[in-house]
Design an enzyme around this catalytic site. Structure first.
Site: not given
Ligand code: SAH
Length: 220
Positions: A70
């Site tokens: 993000s």
């Molecule tokens: N908090 C992260 C943002 C990553 S993008 C950071 O600081 O880098 C969002 C993430 O959510 C992705 O890695 C994706 O695989 C995950 N995601 C999406 N749906 C999900 C679910 N149902 N359970 C767990 N993770 C999920």
């Protein structure tokens, strides 16, 4: 990675981090604790080496598997909103991704629980947390739609992937007075919503419009 990079020298130096924190302050992040964490945490370690020189720009960056780390402003804003209820003891994050948001929270909360549905991202962040010395982050490879009931209730829950509506299961795992932040919507439009539990009641408000990857069911 050579030793200079590990120490954060060069494109990834303390000075570039200071500049990012200053920029976030100018952009409206007021919580000094949050800005201090941004100033200290080596964001370049959470992205691929090829992108390390861009790690302190205020932008989202790709982390593979169609996912992104993000934008720092969004991480800071979400953290600040969660902290408005006081320093949380137990935090749950859905979507570990690079691990950066979890690490920011771990610097400010007693314990962070984070769930990721893509195995490789789960494994990669686990290695990184160990290398960086985080001992208060618990990780689960699984589907965040289920939450993590055995570790709850949580003072703060943050979703870093967008569902079309807030999962009732997650609201159920929120402690009294606890805060849940979630981007709600689809690929066209999303609103960051804040939910606060007051006993059996849930208060909600829209914070601002945002853009996150979709929250998907099951694991990969
Ligand atoms: N908090 C992260 C943002 C990553 S993008 C950071 O600081 O880098 C969002 C993430 O959510 C992705 O890695 C994706 O695989 C995950 N995601 C999406 N749906 C999900 C679910 N149902 N359970 C767990 N993770 C999920």
């Amino acid at each position: 990675m050579n030793s200079a990079q590990k120490l954060g020298i060069g494109m990834t130096s303390q000075r570039t981090r200071e500049r990012l924190a200053a920029r976030l302050g100018d952009a409206g992040i007021a919580n000094v604790h949050v800005l201090n964490v941004i100033r200290q945490l080596p964001r370049h370690r959470f992205v691929d080496e090829a992108l390390a020189s861009r790690a302190y720009e205020d932008t989202a960056l790709p982390i593979g598997y169609g996912q992104t780390i993000s934008q720092p402003f969004v991480v800071a804003r979400m953290t600040e909103l969660l902290l408005a209820g006081g320093f949380p003891k137990r935090v749950l994050e859905i979507g570990t991704g690079s691990g950066y948001q979890a690490a920011v929270l771990a610097a400010l909360a007693e314990r962070v629980h984070t769930i990721e549905r893509i195995r490789e991202l789960h494994d990669r962040s686990r290695r990184l947390f160990r290398e960086l010395g985080f001992e208060n982050i618990r990780q689960r490879f699984g589907d965040g739609f289920q939450g993590w009931a055995s570790a709850g209730p949580f003072d703060a829950i943050v979703l870093t992937a967008a569902p079309s509506e807030v999962p009732a299961v997650l609201l159920d795992q929120l402690a009294d007075g606890g805060r849940l932040l979630a981007p709600i919507g689809d690929a066209e439009s999303q609103a960051l919503r804040l939910y606060i539990r007051e006993g059996k009641e849930i208060q909600t408000q829209v914070v601002e419009s945002v853009f996150f990857v979709p929250m998907l069911e099951g694991v990969e």
